[in-house]
Scaffold this active site. Structure first.
Site, PDB file in Angstrom:
ATOM      1  N   ASP A  43       0.838  -1.204   0.000  1.00  0.00           N
ATOM      2  CA  ASP A  43       0.000   0.000   0.000  1.00  0.00           C
ATOM      3  C   ASP A  43       0.868   1.247   0.000  1.00  0.00           C
ATOM      4  O   ASP A  43       0.571   2.240  -0.663  1.00  0.00           O
ATOM      5  CB  ASP A  43      -0.880   0.021   1.261  1.00  0.00           C
ATOM      6  CG  ASP A  43      -1.979  -1.028   1.193  1.00  0.00           C
ATOM      7  OD1 ASP A  43      -2.083  -1.696   0.149  1.00  0.00           O
ATOM      8  OD2 ASP A  43      -2.709  -1.173   2.195  1.00  0.00           O
ATOM      9  N   ALA A  44       1.949   1.201   0.763  1.00  0.00           N
ATOM     10  CA  ALA A  44       2.803   2.392   0.887  1.00  0.00           C
ATOM     11  C   ALA A  44       3.459   2.714  -0.454  1.00  0.00           C
ATOM     12  O   ALA A  44       3.511   3.876  -0.877  1.00  0.00           O
ATOM     13  CB  ALA A  44       3.866   2.163   1.946  1.00  0.00           C
ATOM     14  N   SER A  92     -21.898  12.950  20.026  1.00  0.00           N
ATOM     15  CA  SER A  92     -21.320  14.278  20.207  1.00  0.00           C
ATOM     16  C   SER A  92     -21.255  14.581  21.702  1.00  0.00           C
ATOM     17  O   SER A  92     -21.515  13.696  22.520  1.00  0.00           O
ATOM     18  CB  SER A  92     -22.091  15.333  19.426  1.00  0.00           C
ATOM     19  OG  SER A  92     -23.445  15.117  19.561  1.00  0.00           O
ATOM     20  N   GLU A 126      -8.778  17.590  28.726  1.00  0.00           N
ATOM     21  CA  GLU A 126      -7.884  17.611  27.559  1.00  0.00           C
ATOM     22  C   GLU A 126      -8.448  18.576  26.529  1.00  0.00           C
ATOM     23  O   GLU A 126      -9.639  18.880  26.561  1.00  0.00           O
ATOM     24  CB  GLU A 126      -7.807  16.201  26.952  1.00  0.00           C
ATOM     25  CG  GLU A 126      -9.089  15.808  26.241  1.00  0.00           C
ATOM     26  CD  GLU A 126      -9.303  14.305  26.124  1.00  0.00           C
ATOM     27  OE1 GLU A 126      -9.243  13.612  27.155  1.00  0.00           O
ATOM     28  OE2 GLU A 126      -9.548  13.857  24.993  1.00  0.00           O
ATOM     29  N   LYS A 128     -10.129  20.217  23.326  1.00  0.00           N
ATOM     30  CA  LYS A 128     -11.104  19.787  22.322  1.00  0.00           C
ATOM     31  C   LYS A 128     -10.561  20.256  20.978  1.00  0.00           C
ATOM     32  O   LYS A 128     -10.486  21.457  20.709  1.00  0.00           O
ATOM     33  CB  LYS A 128     -12.469  20.413  22.607  1.00  0.00           C
ATOM     34  CG  LYS A 128     -13.539  19.974  21.640  1.00  0.00           C
ATOM     35  CD  LYS A 128     -14.901  20.406  22.140  1.00  0.00           C
ATOM     36  CE  LYS A 128     -16.025  19.809  21.319  1.00  0.00           C
ATOM     37  NZ  LYS A 128     -15.954  20.080  19.897  1.00  0.00           N
ATOM     38  N   ARG A 149     -17.572  10.364  10.928  1.00  0.00           N
ATOM     39  CA  ARG A 149     -18.673  10.262  11.877  1.00  0.00           C
ATOM     40  C   ARG A 149     -20.029  10.144  11.167  1.00  0.00           C
ATOM     41  O   ARG A 149     -20.897   9.406  11.605  1.00  0.00           O
ATOM     42  CB  ARG A 149     -18.667  11.506  12.768  1.00  0.00           C
ATOM     43  CG  ARG A 149     -19.791  11.560  13.730  1.00  0.00           C
ATOM     44  CD  ARG A 149     -19.578  12.682  14.737  1.00  0.00           C
ATOM     45  NE  ARG A 149     -20.629  12.645  15.715  1.00  0.00           N
ATOM     46  CZ  ARG A 149     -21.785  13.282  15.593  1.00  0.00           C
ATOM     47  NH1 ARG A 149     -22.012  14.009  14.528  1.00  0.00           N
ATOM     48  NH2 ARG A 149     -22.707  13.189  16.527  1.00  0.00           N
ATOM     49  N   CYS A 429     -45.697  38.841   4.573  1.00  0.00           N
ATOM     50  CA  CYS A 429     -44.576  38.008   4.135  1.00  0.00           C
ATOM     51  C   CYS A 429     -43.877  38.696   2.962  1.00  0.00           C
ATOM     52  O   CYS A 429     -44.535  39.030   1.971  1.00  0.00           O
ATOM     53  CB  CYS A 429     -45.101  36.634   3.713  1.00  0.00           C
ATOM     54  SG  CYS A 429     -43.835  35.628   2.920  1.00  0.00           S
ATOM     55  N   CYS A 432     -44.476  36.149  -0.329  1.00  0.00           N
ATOM     56  CA  CYS A 432     -45.771  35.897  -0.980  1.00  0.00           C
ATOM     57  C   CYS A 432     -46.804  36.971  -0.674  1.00  0.00           C
ATOM     58  O   CYS A 432     -47.891  36.955  -1.236  1.00  0.00           O
ATOM     59  CB  CYS A 432     -46.295  34.518  -0.603  1.00  0.00           C
ATOM     60  SG  CYS A 432     -46.882  34.417   1.101  1.00  0.00           S
ATOM     61  N   CYS A 453     -46.924  29.651  -0.226  1.00  0.00           N
ATOM     62  CA  CYS A 453     -45.821  30.621  -0.163  1.00  0.00           C
ATOM     63  C   CYS A 453     -44.578  29.952  -0.735  1.00  0.00           C
ATOM     64  O   CYS A 453     -44.123  28.936  -0.217  1.00  0.00           O
ATOM     65  CB  CYS A 453     -45.578  31.052   1.278  1.00  0.00           C
ATOM     66  SG  CYS A 453     -44.067  32.033   1.462  1.00  0.00           S
TER      67      CYS A 453
HETATM   68  S1  IVH Z   1     -14.730  12.715  23.141  1.00  0.00           S
HETATM   69  C1  IVH Z   1     -18.520  10.047  23.187  1.00  0.00           C
HETATM   70  N1  IVH Z   1     -12.576  14.204  23.106  1.00  0.00           N
HETATM   71  O1  IVH Z   1     -15.821  16.956  19.514  1.00  0.00           O
HETATM   72  C2  IVH Z   1     -17.876  11.348  22.980  1.00  0.00           C
HETATM   73  N2  IVH Z   1     -14.191  14.559  21.415  1.00  0.00           N
HETATM   74  O2  IVH Z   1     -18.466  18.013  19.984  1.00  0.00           O
HETATM   75  C3  IVH Z   1     -16.691  11.269  22.128  1.00  0.00           C
HETATM   76  N3  IVH Z   1     -13.583  16.264  19.791  1.00  0.00           N
HETATM   77  O3  IVH Z   1     -17.522  14.467  17.738  1.00  0.00           O
HETATM   78  C4  IVH Z   1     -16.002  12.547  21.966  1.00  0.00           C
HETATM   79  N4  IVH Z   1     -11.621  16.765  20.651  1.00  0.00           N
HETATM   80  O4  IVH Z   1     -15.147  15.027  17.012  1.00  0.00           O
HETATM   81  C5  IVH Z   1     -13.749  13.935  22.508  1.00  0.00           C
HETATM   82  N5  IVH Z   1     -10.619  15.418  23.164  1.00  0.00           N
HETATM   83  C6  IVH Z   1     -11.763  15.140  22.583  1.00  0.00           C
HETATM   84  C7  IVH Z   1     -12.190  15.815  21.420  1.00  0.00           C
HETATM   85  C8  IVH Z   1     -13.421  15.493  20.874  1.00  0.00           C
HETATM   86  C9  IVH Z   1     -12.474  17.015  19.683  1.00  0.00           C
HETATM   87  C10 IVH Z   1     -14.732  16.338  18.886  1.00  0.00           C
HETATM   88  C11 IVH Z   1     -15.262  15.008  18.400  1.00  0.00           C
HETATM   89  C12 IVH Z   1     -16.726  14.998  18.760  1.00  0.00           C
HETATM   90  C13 IVH Z   1     -16.993  16.456  18.944  1.00  0.00           C
HETATM   91  C14 IVH Z   1     -18.182  16.660  19.855  1.00  0.00           C
END
Ligand code: IVH
Length: 707
Positions: A43-44, A92, A126, A128, A149, A429, A432, A453
């Protein structure tokens, strides 16, 4: 491949000769892999060939061969990405914006678990990452699948592309037999700037921000393009695993790091809300110098056994929280106020702004919510912004938080142009001309034109084809607008008669439209045909009934099971009374406002007839069985009453739902089981009256097999 000289050093003739060689080598590799099923190169090596081909073509666009490998996609993904159903849904996160909400998150978890407020609970904190999530499936240590996702249940298969990302191991040692690693694909600031510079130099599309660049790069049909893009990946979680990774979140992340994944170096274990908030402040301070975009801090309960007890709401875990950074703001001129008419007739004021950069994104439109907001008062009549109204020409503050639509937050009266006039919200509106009325208690003024409308009709159609609804490939908002403007489609049913109206297979008219060719026209008709079979929850959501969002549509679908049962129940329900009405209201997640909106829609003759016209073309799949279909309580309606002693009511309800049961607040002939604790009263009597089985908490726990 023997010639690995820098592309920049190649002469034209050398480049042309190498493109010929690469085309032949890639064609041979494709044949061996796809047709003969016996790959000749790794693959590489294959990726390296395609990457080099793309790089040379980028430098000498006029040398691109008509049969170039970059114009062909070797694999079966030629028509787009195949779909992947996630073994464990990709959820999410609940958002928080204030310190109080973080304390409340911790307090809620204590309450759910029945712990005293002083009981210590540890959380990881941690960054986000602002990118897009990806699920990587390893079997026997080999990367076998990568999926985006998507809607959380089903994503796109981007395996070939993920394989080109350096941070993603293709092979890991001593891993569980099945291991799904989840994390965020993103692009570092420096790489983003360099990519945009390269794109601009090649007169190719540039990206608005690193996240768009990452998404656009991952979702490429040609993996060679992805390979040439500098994508990075942080692992932060997992999906299906054949054996537990650890006892704690921190331990599991450490394990992922040992498998070779990049994990965030800013992950900390915190002893409670105070430490979490301190770490939030620390990360926020470093935000500008990290080199990649983050938009908040994620807290996760550290103990995985407790995470399992807390479980999930419909789309978010109870054990995690995203604490977002404050929104970004900027000042600019409000040039005009325009009124948009939505699918439910709502007149929404939109601010057209002199474009301004807010947190790295150019903003030229922002919402003004409703007429009260413009006038400087809340729905209950209290002054907002100190009562300052907003006028065309004003100097306004724009506010943007994450993905949400930018808002106008404030106005600076010192900069108001002389002669700026009070804004008069329209009472008809603008599309319409029908009267626009504001019902008592409603913040919104609505057009009374209904489907007559054009704005409402077109918005309903756009909603109908949107992602969580019919999601028809090739039929997006733009196409719907054009088709509607030309009188091709006036209501959803018309989408399914398009083909017949042009004569089966006769797509001349479609392909003669600007932007359409033979292939795209045929693809569209095929995509429409494919959607004649549709899942019940998508259909209910697609109808666009006010207050019925995706989550509610899912709950309704699971409760009624089939379209026939759902429609019969809605037809039979009388708003505000009777058995069907009570049944609707007893569904967890269905309130009076939603129920009334649903039943009213089904009782409106014009709307009901349009639904029937649509259904004539559809084959509706019954609601998906809960993943826990084999549990003894799946599909059963359960009522809890009296005190529970082994877990809180919230936990009992959450567990029952996770096993596919429906939990109701009242006992009726439809109830299957009552779980009664000490102090149970009238509900117990009701159960006897209807002959419903009653068990105590211990029997319930034995039944669901939880200790
Ligand atoms: S945990 C079950 N950790 O944020 C929950 N999500 O707003 C799993 N994201 O869809 C998510 N950094 O794409 C988690 N340190 C982090 C993250 C993180 C970014 C995103 C992730 C999620 C979205 C939700």
């Amino acid at each position: 491949m023997e010639d690995r000289r820098a592309v920049a050093d190649l002469s034209r003739d050398e480049a042309a000769a190498e493109l010929d060689r690469l085309a032949a080598a890639i064609a041979r590799a494709d044949r061996a892999y796809h047709t003969e099923d016996s790959p000749e190169i790794s693959d590489a090596e294959y990726d390296a060939l395609k990457t080099r081909n793309a790089a040379i073509e980028a430098r000498f666009p006029d040398l691109v061969r008509p049969d170039s490998p970059s114009r062909r996609v070797g694999g079966p993904l030629a028509e787009g990405f195949s779909q992947v159903r996630h073994a464990v849904p990709m959820l999410s996160l609940e958002n928080a914006f204030s310190d109080e909400q973080v304390h409340e998150f911790d307090a809620r978890i204590h309450r759910f678990l029945g712990l005293g407020p002083e009981a210590p609970l540890a959380y990881t904190a941690e960054p986000k990452i602002d990118g897009l999530s990806l699920s990587l499936r390893y079997e026997g240590g080999r990367l076998v699948q990568a999926a985006t996702r998507g809607d959380g249940e089903t994503g796109e298969n981007v395996t070939a592309n993920a394989r080109t990302i350096a941070d993603i191991p293709r092979q890991i040692d001593s891993a569980p037999e099945v291991l799904e690693v989840r994390g965020e694909v993103h692009m570092r600031h420096a790489d983003f700037a360099a990519l945009n510079a390269r794109q601009a130099a090649a007169s190719a599309k540039t990206f608005a921000n690193p996240r768009n660049a990452a998404a656009g790069s991952l979702r490429q049909l040609d993996p060679a393009v992805t390979a040439a893009r500098p994508l990075a990946f942080f692992a932060y979680g997992w999906g299906e695993v054949s054996e537990p990774l650890a006892d704690t979140q921190l331990g599991a992340i450490a394990r992922l790091a040992r498998f070779g994944f990049v994990t965030s170096p800013l992950t900390r274990l915190c002893d409670g809300p105070d430490e979490m908030l301190a770490h939030h402040a620390e990360i926020e301070q470093q935000r500008a110098t990290l080199g990649y975009d983050i938009d908040g801090v994620v807290y996760k309960l550290n103990d995985l056994a407790l995470q399992a007890r807390l479980g999930f709401r419909s789309s978010t875990p109870r054990w995690a929280l995203a604490h977002k950074f404050p929104a970004e703001t900027a000042w600019t001129r409000l040039e005009r106020i325009e009124i948009q008419v939505g699918r439910t007739g709502a007149l929404s004021p939109v601010a057209r702004l002199t474009p301004v950069t807010v947190g790295g994104v150019v903003v030229s439109n922002a919402t003004l919510h409703n007429e009260d907001y413009i006038a400087g008062r809340s729905a209950s009549g209290r002054a907002i912004r100190g009562g300052k109204d907003i006028r065309e020409g004003d100097w306004v503050q724009v506010y943007r938080a994450g993905d949400v639509i930018p808002k106008v937050a404030d106005v600076d009266l010192a900069h108001r142009p002389a002669g700026a006039e009070l804004y008069r919200f329209p009472e008809t509106c603008p599309v319409c001309g029908s009267e626009a009325v504001r019902e008592p208690g409603d913040a919104v003024r609505r057009c009374t034109g209904g489907m007559a409308c054009p704005a409402q009709a077109v918005e309903k159609l756009k909603h109908f084809v949107s992602r969580g609804a019919f999601d028809i490939e090739g039929l997006g908002a733009k196409q719907v607008e054009a088709f509607h403007a030309d009188g091709w489609i006036a209501e959803p049913a018309d989408i399914f008669t398009l083909e017949a109206r042009f004569g089966a297979g006769q797509i001349t008219q479609l392909k003669n439209r600007e932007g359409w060719g033979e292939k795209s026209a045929a693809n569209l008709l095929a995509a429409i045909r494919a959607r004649r079979r549709i899942a019940l929850d998508r259909l209910i959501f697609a109808l666009g009934i006010r207050h019925v969002g995706e989550a509610a549509a899912g709950v309704l679908a699971r409760n009624y099971g089939t379209w026939g049962d759902f429609a019969d129940a809605m037809d039979a329900a009388d708003p505000g009374e009777g058995l069907e009405w009570e049944r609707l209201l007893s569904i967890d997640g269905v309130g009076k406002v939603l129920a009334a909106s649903l039943v009213t829609a089904f009782h409106q003759p014009a709307e009901r007839a349009a639904i029937d016209r649509l259904l004539a073309h559809l084959d509706v799949e019954p609601a998906a069985q809960p993943r826990s279909a084999d549990s003894p309580v799946a599909g059963k309606t359960v009522v809890f009453t009296g005190a529970l002693e082994r877990m809180t009511r919230a936990e009992a309800k959450a567990r029952a739902e996770a096993l596919g049961a429906k939990v109701s607040g009242s006992v009726s002939a439809r109830t299957d089981l009552v779980v009664a604790g000490p102090g149970a009263g009238s509900k117990l009597k009701e159960a006897e009256k209807h002959g419903v089985a009653v068990i105590d908490e211990d029997a319930w726990i034995a039944l669901i097999g939880a200790g």
